[in-house]
Write a protein that holds these residues in place. Sequence first.
Motif, PDB file in Angstrom:
ATOM      1  N   GLU A 123      43.953  54.200  32.427  1.00  0.00           N
ATOM      2  CA  GLU A 123      42.981  53.008  31.782  1.00  0.00           C
ATOM      3  C   GLU A 123      42.306  52.199  33.095  1.00  0.00           C
ATOM      4  N   ILE A 124      41.164  52.001  32.862  1.00  0.00           N
ATOM      5  CA  ILE A 124      40.576  51.394  33.755  1.00  0.00           C
ATOM      6  C   ILE A 124      40.431  49.744  33.265  1.00  0.00           C
ATOM      7  N   ILE A 125      41.050  49.088  34.353  1.00  0.00           N
ATOM      8  CA  ILE A 125      41.170  47.397  34.160  1.00  0.00           C
ATOM      9  C   ILE A 125      39.887  46.995  35.029  1.00  0.00           C
ATOM     10  N   ARG A 126      39.081  46.423  34.633  1.00  0.00           N
ATOM     11  CA  ARG A 126      37.962  45.586  35.623  1.00  0.00           C
ATOM     12  C   ARG A 126      38.193  44.292  35.602  1.00  0.00           C
ATOM     13  N   VAL A 127      38.351  43.902  37.044  1.00  0.00           N
ATOM     14  CA  VAL A 127      38.876  42.438  37.179  1.00  0.00           C
ATOM     15  C   VAL A 127      37.585  41.669  37.418  1.00  0.00           C
ATOM     16  N   PRO A 128      37.277  40.638  36.571  1.00  0.00           N
ATOM     17  CA  PRO A 128      35.836  40.065  36.862  1.00  0.00           C
ATOM     18  C   PRO A 128      35.785  39.210  38.390  1.00  0.00           C
ATOM     19  N   PRO A 129      34.500  38.984  39.006  1.00  0.00           N
ATOM     20  CA  PRO A 129      34.423  38.382  40.131  1.00  0.00           C
ATOM     21  C   PRO A 129      35.011  36.834  40.187  1.00  0.00           C
ATOM     22  N   SER A 130      35.753  36.656  41.103  1.00  0.00           N
ATOM     23  CA  SER A 130      36.449  35.265  40.978  1.00  0.00           C
ATOM     24  C   SER A 130      37.124  35.157  42.568  1.00  0.00           C
ATOM     25  N   HIS A 131      37.434  34.082  42.622  1.00  0.00           N
ATOM     26  CA  HIS A 131      38.026  33.667  43.870  1.00  0.00           C
ATOM     27  C   HIS A 131      39.429  32.995  43.571  1.00  0.00           C
ATOM     28  N   PRO A 132      40.540  33.219  44.559  1.00  0.00           N
ATOM     29  CA  PRO A 132      40.627  34.349  45.615  1.00  0.00           C
ATOM     30  C   PRO A 132      40.217  35.861  45.274  1.00  0.00           C
ATOM     31  N   GLN A 133      39.884  36.674  45.945  1.00  0.00           N
ATOM     32  CA  GLN A 133      39.825  37.977  45.645  1.00  0.00           C
ATOM     33  C   GLN A 133      40.954  38.746  46.431  1.00  0.00           C
ATOM     34  N   THR A 134      42.273  38.572  45.536  1.00  0.00           N
ATOM     35  CA  THR A 134      43.327  38.992  46.186  1.00  0.00           C
ATOM     36  C   THR A 134      43.964  40.204  45.306  1.00  0.00           C
ATOM     37  N   LYS A 135      44.969  41.035  45.910  1.00  0.00           N
ATOM     38  CA  LYS A 135      45.660  41.946  45.044  1.00  0.00           C
ATOM     39  C   LYS A 135      46.514  41.001  43.981  1.00  0.00           C
ATOM     40  N   PRO A 136      47.112  40.172  44.257  1.00  0.00           N
ATOM     41  CA  PRO A 136      48.216  39.592  43.137  1.00  0.00           C
ATOM     42  C   PRO A 136      47.285  38.859  42.234  1.00  0.00           C
ATOM     43  N   LYS A 137      46.018  38.496  42.417  1.00  0.00           N
ATOM     44  CA  LYS A 137      45.106  38.055  41.137  1.00  0.00           C
ATOM     45  C   LYS A 137      44.658  39.163  40.319  1.00  0.00           C
ATOM     46  N   GLY A 144      54.005  36.043  36.785  1.00  0.00           N
ATOM     47  CA  GLY A 144      53.470  37.059  37.553  1.00  0.00           C
ATOM     48  C   GLY A 144      53.450  36.797  38.916  1.00  0.00           C
ATOM     49  N   TRP A 145      52.299  36.985  39.658  1.00  0.00           N
ATOM     50  CA  TRP A 145      52.493  36.907  41.285  1.00  0.00           C
ATOM     51  C   TRP A 145      51.586  35.483  41.513  1.00  0.00           C
ATOM     52  N   ASP A 146      51.796  35.137  42.738  1.00  0.00           N
ATOM     53  CA  ASP A 146      51.032  33.985  43.126  1.00  0.00           C
ATOM     54  C   ASP A 146      49.573  34.548  43.681  1.00  0.00           C
TER      55      ASP A 146
END
Length: 624
Positions: free
Chosen positions: A302-316, A420-422
């Motif tokens: 499944e494809i999960i599209r992460v909306p643009p936002s900051h910080p643009q990090t792997k944990p987010k 979850g993650w920080d």
Amino acid sequence: MQPISSSDRALGDILVARRVLTLGQLDEAIALSEAWQVGLGNAILSRNWAEPAVYYQAVAYHYDLKFVDLIREPPDLDLVLEADADIYARKLMIPWKRSDGRLLIATAAPGPDTVLFARERWGTDVTFVVATKFDIIWAVQAAFDEALSARAIYELAELSPELSAQRVFTPAQVIFGYALLSLTLLGLALSPVTTLIAINVAMSVFYLGNFVFKGVLVLFGGARAADETIAIEARALSDEELPVFTVLVPMYKEPAMLPMLAQALRELDYPLGKLDIKLVLEASDHETIEVAAKLGLEGIFEIIRVPPSHPQTKPKACNFALQFARGEFLVIYDAEDRPEPDQLRKVVATFRKSSANTACLQCSLSYFNFSENWLTHMFTLDYGLWFDQMLPGLDRLNIPIPLGGTSNHFKIEVLRELHGWDPFNVTEDADLGVRLTQKGYRVGIVDSTTFEEASCHAGNWIRQRSRWMKGYMQTFLVHTRRPLRFMRMIGPLGFLGFVFFIGGTVLSGLLNPLFWLLYIAWMIAAVSGLEAVFPEPLLFLSLFNLLAGNGALMFLNMLAPIRRGWLDLIPYSLTAFGYWAILSIATYRGLWQLLRNPFYWEKTHHGVSKHVVRELAQAREAVA
């Protein structure tokens, strides 16, 4: 093994009648469904035998329900609730429309359980329509992207601000640092020799403690024998007793890696119908999304599209995808990862024999391109010492284990409990390992390896390692905000291990160049006055650290490849000084970024190794 339901058999007959499946495929799908204890649809979609829309249209016909396209006709936003977004994603059902006073529920899994849950949740005046699970997931993302993104970013910072790296330095830390610097400058002004001796003593004792600590970890961890019983127990697990396993694969601008990644996940010795694989992609990464859509991947992807936002990090990104996860356990793999096929089975077997408070299991990481050049040789020695020797030592001594960035397997409910993650910590894995221990959970080790692509270019390596060092600094700052409370929670030995393993790693990288220069100056004896800074006992201790201590670290590096039989790597241990030098460069770069741009995620470029380039070329030729 329970026989397939009559409803699924009837659905299979419809698919055969519509020439979606052959009789042979239906028989195989039924056998898989019974062996895996999953619905017939999971078995069919895991084999990619039917287009999702075609399959779900047959489901709608079978249940005499309407089939809807949620992309063309999205749910009425007045009917959906942000608080229920995780329910929609996990149950694969979502309120769609109102018609004639009844609530229409779009579902990808019609049946008695769905009817019962819907009536308990929304009352008896409900009617069902069928939609693909991919459309439902997309509809949830489209309806709540801003809210789910905000939760992914700020949940930890809002609910447990003391454990979030969103605030880089607390006022108390700033005051402490200012006071320490002022005291040092005052001492240098009033009594420079005494102050320098005190600093030298403190650093020499630190270095000695660091050497001893690493030696103790290797002593305990290196003596660990391979757990053959886990491999036997893993093989003994039947497919039907294995739980659903969520696999998160965060990627960014890596379309070329997708075919290799998909194949590596297909080769896992785990029922495909029980894999819940999420390709976690940034919504702005149109190229990777397009390639993923064109590959025709099985229904387990499944494809999960992460909306643009900051910080643009792997944990987010992982936090965002966590809200859609449906498994009992969850693992993170990177785009270039190649886990050993039996890894998930070993994890399940280990969880079942571990204590109830075991919340995470870390597998070893190593490199498939270790022989490429000097840098990959040294990187492999580094990882061998870290994962094969030191982490098992931390495990045996009950010291917090800083997780690696991939192949850490979680109980998903504990992961949600800890928010979850920080997303503000650029080594979110190491931080989460410490947080788990702080909350009373255990992190264990599994004797299984995931092979990655080692950075073979110096620039790429320094970018990657500077991010790791910056994240270690963030982790140390976060968990030492209340040092006495932290020590009470994890114990004196755990606290000491955290200080040496996290803080010591960073401090060594920062101080090494200073001490090398100091030793060089002393040896040349061209600088007058150094004899006063090195009284005889301190001189012997400093020389011991320089010669015996660094020699001991080289020796530990020699031990690192023995466990895997990579004996040709041992001579490269003698060149560790060069590796430590570029490590110090990365550490200072990480410190600079901590002060100037603490949440910036420096991307590591994958697919640059000649081994990967060759495999990608072969894959393109095969397709052509």
